[in-house]
Every structure is written in C-alpha cells, then in structure tokens.
Design an enzyme around this catalytic site. Structure first.
Site, PDB file in Angstrom:
ATOM      1  N   SER A 190      37.852  33.421  60.458  1.00  0.00           N
ATOM      2  CA  SER A 190      37.278  32.172  60.974  1.00  0.00           C
ATOM      3  C   SER A 190      36.329  31.610  59.935  1.00  0.00           C
ATOM      4  O   SER A 190      35.802  32.351  59.085  1.00  0.00           O
ATOM      5  CB  SER A 190      36.518  32.439  62.280  1.00  0.00           C
ATOM      6  N   THR A 219      37.118  24.581  63.503  1.00  0.00           N
ATOM      7  CA  THR A 219      37.072  24.376  64.948  1.00  0.00           C
ATOM      8  C   THR A 219      38.455  23.952  65.430  1.00  0.00           C
ATOM      9  O   THR A 219      38.910  22.838  65.164  1.00  0.00           O
ATOM     10  CB  THR A 219      36.043  23.298  65.323  1.00  0.00           C
ATOM     11  N   ILE A 220      39.123  24.859  66.129  1.00  0.00           N
ATOM     12  CA  ILE A 220      40.471  24.620  66.640  1.00  0.00           C
ATOM     13  C   ILE A 220      40.388  24.528  68.159  1.00  0.00           C
ATOM     14  O   ILE A 220      39.765  25.371  68.805  1.00  0.00           O
ATOM     15  CB  ILE A 220      41.431  25.756  66.243  1.00  0.00           C
ATOM     16  N   ILE A 263      46.518  29.936  68.730  1.00  0.00           N
ATOM     17  CA  ILE A 263      47.004  30.128  67.371  1.00  0.00           C
ATOM     18  C   ILE A 263      48.165  31.120  67.323  1.00  0.00           C
ATOM     19  O   ILE A 263      49.142  30.921  66.601  1.00  0.00           O
ATOM     20  CB  ILE A 263      45.850  30.591  66.460  1.00  0.00           C
ATOM     21  N   LYS A 265      34.249  38.393  62.460  1.00  0.00           N
ATOM     22  CA  LYS A 265      35.143  37.592  61.634  1.00  0.00           C
ATOM     23  C   LYS A 265      34.877  37.826  60.152  1.00  0.00           C
ATOM     24  O   LYS A 265      35.813  37.826  59.334  1.00  0.00           O
ATOM     25  CB  LYS A 265      35.016  36.112  62.003  1.00  0.00           C
ATOM     26  N   GLY A 309      47.939  38.849  70.155  1.00  0.00           N
ATOM     27  CA  GLY A 309      47.358  37.710  70.856  1.00  0.00           C
ATOM     28  C   GLY A 309      48.261  36.498  70.791  1.00  0.00           C
ATOM     29  O   GLY A 309      47.828  35.384  70.501  1.00  0.00           O
ATOM     30  N   TYR A 334      29.890  37.393  67.353  1.00  0.00           N
ATOM     31  CA  TYR A 334      31.235  36.978  66.960  1.00  0.00           C
ATOM     32  C   TYR A 334      31.383  36.844  65.450  1.00  0.00           C
ATOM     33  O   TYR A 334      32.352  37.346  64.861  1.00  0.00           O
ATOM     34  CB  TYR A 334      31.554  35.646  67.641  1.00  0.00           C
TER      35      TYR A 334
END
Length: 261
Positions: free
Chosen positions: A151, A196-197, A18, A168, A13, A164
């Site tokens: 996360s 939180t990015i 990121i 994680k 990814g 989700y």
C-alpha cells in the site's frame, strides 16, 4: 495480448475488491487456472460463487479451485497449496492480497486489533509466500512470480492506521528480501503499492463526503482508484514483460504521493 497464457494464478482474498479484479484480469490475459482463496463466511462464499459465474459467462477456458480459510492460520496456506497442486500440479503466479484495515485510534486501540491486523496482513502474507515459493522452487520448469499487495501506507503514515501501515511496510520489505532469497530459483518477488482505492476495506471511511472529495483532490488524476487500476500492474509484474523485474515496488496511486502542493 495474452500476458498470462497458460499460467496458473493463485490469489488470496479474491472474492472482492483488488483480489477479484486480479482474478478477472488474469483470465482476460489467458490464465488457464485460478486458485482463489477467500475467507469462507457466507458473504465471501456468495461473492466467490458470483465471481466463478462471471468468469463462466464470459466463456473463458479457465479451471477454478476455490479454497476457504483464515489466511492468518498457517494451515490455510498449506490447504491452498495442496488443493492447487492436486488440480494443476504447479503454481506460476501468487498474488498475496488478503488484508484488513479496521480503522482505530492509536491511544485507545485494543491490543487485539493490532494482533489481528498483523496476523492477517503480514503473517498471512509470509505463510502463503513461503508455501507457494516452495512449490515454485520444486516444479519443472522451476520458478514463478510473486506479487505482494502492499500500500502507499507502506511509505506514509495515517492517524487511524498505526496498526495497518506497519503491516504494509512489512509486506514491502518481505517482497524485497524474498527477491534476494528466491532469485536463484528463478522466482521473482515484487510489491504493488495501491493508493486510495474504492473497495469494501475503506467504504465506511470514504462515506464521509468531505473526506472523499479531499482524497480525490489530492490525486493528480482527479479520481480515486478502482480495483482494476491495480489488476493491470499486477498482471504486468506477473508476466514475462517483467521478466527482469524483481525486488521492485510499483506505486499505483493516481499521483497521490507526489502531489505535495
């Protein structure tokens, strides 16, 4: 200080967010080889080409292999490893980063959303970690560093993230168990837990100005994270500065988790 001097780094990814930041930071710290996985549609194809150009413009001596494919398909992990080995003959670092987060309400969520999220986030992490770990076990010198991008959602819940957050938490658990299973091969496995990015994965959610401001206020540092805020800790965990760190989880959230009051 070149923390990854001479290292070959594989990132899933990697075309945006990121993953892209990790690629740039790895080159900055001396990585001489990058295996860059991306999804392979026209958008991510354009992104990976722009990333390669950005690295070339900075005149960094780094060879790049770009490998497209759906990380949810175990064949993609096989292809990443095969193409990486053809070019570099080894893999020193894996950053298992690819993931999706299609926000959805729990009670009405189609099972296909649950399945796709699990397949990409957790199954994909398992496939690439297993494939690269086998390379690290058999190469000389033996060993390497694996970093799973989990996360803060591995630790806390979210109303629109019932599909989700379990994935994680699974990545965090996967890294812990891999640390136990792979230590005898000099392979370290750790997890980084971003807060939180501001990336493409949540840009629609954060387009709500009121919600965005509330998220900023919840942090201790008074801002949302940027992709390069995660890339630095990833490079640390990949480097020899962390040579005795395995099975650990590094929370990188600007103080969001501890800010109860």
């Amino acid at each position: 200080m070149a923390l990854l001097a001479g290292k070959v780094v594989c990132i899933t990814g990697s075309s945006r967010g990121i993953g892209r930041a990790c690629a740039l930071e790895s080159v900055k710290h001396g990585a001489t080889g990058l295996i860059l996985h991306y999804y392979g549609d026209p958008e991510t194809q354009a992104e990976i080409e722009s990333l390669q150009k950005e690295i070339e413009i900075n005149q960094k001596p780094c060879r790049i292999v770009a490998v497209p494919g759906d990380i949810a398909d175990p064949g993609t992990a096989t292809k990443i490893v095969e193409q990486g080995l053809q070019t570099f003959s080894r893999i020193d670092v894996l950053v298992s980063n690819a993931g999706i987060c299609p926000f959805a309400e729990f009670l009405s969520m189609p099972h296909s959303v649950w399945e796709r999220t699990r397949q990409v986030n957790l199954d994909g992490s398992f496939y690439i970690t297993q494939a690269v770990a086998n390379v690290m076990k058999n190469q000389i010198p033996q060993g390497g560093a694996i970093i799973g991008v989990a996360s803060i959602s591995a630790l806390v819940g979210g109303e629109m993230q019932c599909h989700y957050t379990p994935t994680k938490a699974g990545i965090l658990s996967l890294m812990q168990s891999c640390a136990v299973a792979l230590g005898k091969y000099n392979i370290r496995a750790n997890a980084v837990l971003p807060g939180t990015i501001a990336t493409d994965i949540n840009k629609d959610d954060l387009s709500d100005v009121e919600k965005r401001e509330n998220m900023i206020k919840r942090t201790v540092l008074g801002r949302l994270g940027a992709p390069d805020d995660i890339a630095g800790p990833v490079v640390f965990l990949a480097s020899d500065l962390a040579k005795y760190v395995t099975g650990a989880s590094l929370l990188v959230d600007g103080g969001l988790f501890v800010n109860l009051q």
